[in-house]
Write an enzyme that holds these catalytic residues in place. Structure first.
Site, PDB file in Angstrom:
ATOM      1  N   THR A 122       7.127 -25.204  21.395  1.00 47.20           N
ATOM      2  CA  THR A 122       6.420 -24.661  20.239  1.00 47.20           C
ATOM      3  C   THR A 122       4.914 -24.717  20.499  1.00 47.20           C
ATOM      4  OG1 THR A 122       6.055 -24.879  17.845  1.00 47.20           O
ATOM      5  CG2 THR A 122       6.428 -26.911  19.061  1.00 47.20           C
ATOM      6  N   HIS A 133      15.302 -40.939  20.781  1.00 47.62           N
ATOM      7  CA  HIS A 133      15.320 -42.219  21.488  1.00 47.62           C
ATOM      8  C   HIS A 133      16.737 -42.781  21.637  1.00 47.62           C
ATOM      9  CE1 HIS A 133      13.558 -45.501  23.424  1.00 47.62           C
ATOM     10  NE2 HIS A 133      12.791 -46.020  22.479  1.00 47.62           N
TER      11      HIS A 133
END
Length: 439
Positions: free
Chosen positions: A357, A410
């Site tokens: 993006t 994560h």
């Protein structure tokens, strides 16, 4: 006579909103003519006529939510002349959308709707006559489900407030009316404190405001962004890239590149190639979680975020690792054009493995991109800004610098791996020749 049905739109889409009718009752249509535009969570779909004839009845209004396979209108057969039906009558033409409870079998069955259409809205709301019982053959302004629920709860339909723009009473209106009736007796016991109640609103009620209904796509975007933050253990790591080498390559090559490929040499092809090189080195960024398993994808379908009128969409460049710089640039331009014209197909949006993006086109200097679930990585580009940079212990130079950000999940990507991934992207961009080998 044929039915106008909501078409199949992919297994993940089960409903949509009628954003616009391109026809009205009585209009003549040919096979293939666009009848309506349907807004879904992902793309806009055009509904076309499968039979030539005339629009006999439109059963749902603009702004209504409809399900896949639902009949939303009828097309009558035409003998070449204007159809002699309720639709052709000027009085009936003023009310092209028939109540959901009316009988859609034939023009004759729909005829009672025509005289009811010119009735002023206030009178219809005040009098119980428009809501007639099926046994009496009256005109229906309530859906079958609403009538059934009203009978079960002993509610007079004439007393129910309809929120439908056409004045039809729906099941949720009955439920809201019932809930209000239950709460009503408790009202006298509440102490009258109008002054305190008036202080609750944050804004002055006398000041001008505009209330807008969220589009279906904006609602979906909002839900997906919240879900991404709630379901993923999202962290972001940052770095910066010296864009000097890429800008020099573009300056030297841009004219010859455009003459040969008929497209500009932009930054997105460099970043796409750099991301692919880094994904090959750190494949867990090209994966997703499915239950208690990690699905590592061995292909590189890169999503490119595009800002469109209805909100952010992420069309996908397929097999980007097999494409040249020119092919990547052409695909990005093509997909961005489709996004802004609202002509993206579902296949253009599905199956990406990683997203890029670019907030820099709007002037963003630094931001934290949100994951495009179920992907576990997204790279954020930002504005190129000339800043003083230490070349060594003695020299400073002004260099075109860009901050880049990697948000990652994560749960399957460790911090060390994420940092190394971003460093790899940085190194590949600062040495564009390496992109030919690694990207």
């Amino acid at each position: 006579m044929s039915e106008i049905k909501v078409p199949e739109m992919g297994e993940s889409i089960v409903e949509g909103t009628i954003s616009k009718w391109h026809v009205k009752a009585g209009d003549s249509v040919n096979v293939g003519d666009v009848l309506a535009e349907l807004e879904t969570d992902k793309v806009n779909i055009e509904i076309s006529a499968e039979q030539a004839g005339f629009i006999e009845q439109l059963m749902r209004a603009e702004g209504e939510t409809v399900a896949v396979g639902e009949t939303i209108g009828l097309i009558g057969e035409s003998n070449g002349n204007l159809p002699m039906s309720p639709s052709s009558d000027p009085a009936a033409a003023e009310a092209p959308v028939a109540p959901a409870g009316s009988d859609p079998v034939s023009p004759a069955a729909a005829a009672p709707v025509a005289p009811a259409a010119p009735t002023p809205a206030p009178a219809a709301a005040a009098a119980p006559a428009p809501v007639a019982d099926a046994a009496n053959g009256g005109v229906f302004y309530a859906t079958p489900a609403a009538r059934k629920l009203a009978r079960e709860r002993g509610i007079d339909l004439a007393q129910v407030q309809a929120n439908d723009p056409l004045g039809r009473i729906r099941q949720e209106d009955i439920q809201a009316h019932a809930a209000g009736a239950v709460k009503a007796p408790a009202a006298p016991s509440v102490p009258a404190v109008p002054a305190a109640a008036a202080a609750v609103p944050a804004a002055d009620p006398g000041k001008p405001v505009e209330r807008r209904k969220m589009s279906r796509r904006r609602i979906t975007i909002a839900k997906r962004l919240v879900e991404a933050q709630q379901t993923a253990a999202m962290l972001t790591t940052f770095n910066e890239v010296d864009m000097t080498a890429i800008m020099e390559v573009r300056k030297r090559r841009k004219d010859a590149f455009k003459e040969k490929h008929e497209v500009n040499l932009g930054f997105m092809s460099f970043f796409t190639k750099a991301v692919i090189g880094a994904l090959k080195a750190y494949p867990l960024l090209n994966a997703e979680i499915q239950g208690d398993e990690i699905l590592v994808k061995q292909f590189y379908d890169i999503g490119i975020a595009v800002s469109a009128k209805e909100g952010l969409v992420v069309p996908v460049v397929r097999d980007a690792d097999r494409l040249s710089f020119a092919q990547i640039e052409k695909q990005i331009i093509d997909l961005a054009g489709k996004a802004r014209a609202n002509t993206l197909a579902l296949n253009d949006l599905q199956g990406g493995t990683f997203t890029i993006t670019n907030g820099g086109v709007f002037g963003s200097l630094l931001s934290t991109p949100i994951l495009n679930a179920p992907q576990v990585g997204i790279l954020g580009m930002h504005k190129i800004q000339v800043r003083p940079v230490a070349i060594d212990n003695e020299r400073m130079e002004n260099r075109p610098m860009m901050y880049i950000a990697l948000s990652y999940d994560h749960r399957i990507v460790d911090g060390a791996e994420a940092v190394r991934f971003l460093v790899t992207v940085k190194e590949l961009l600062e040495d564009p020749e390496s992109l030919l080998l690694e990207g």
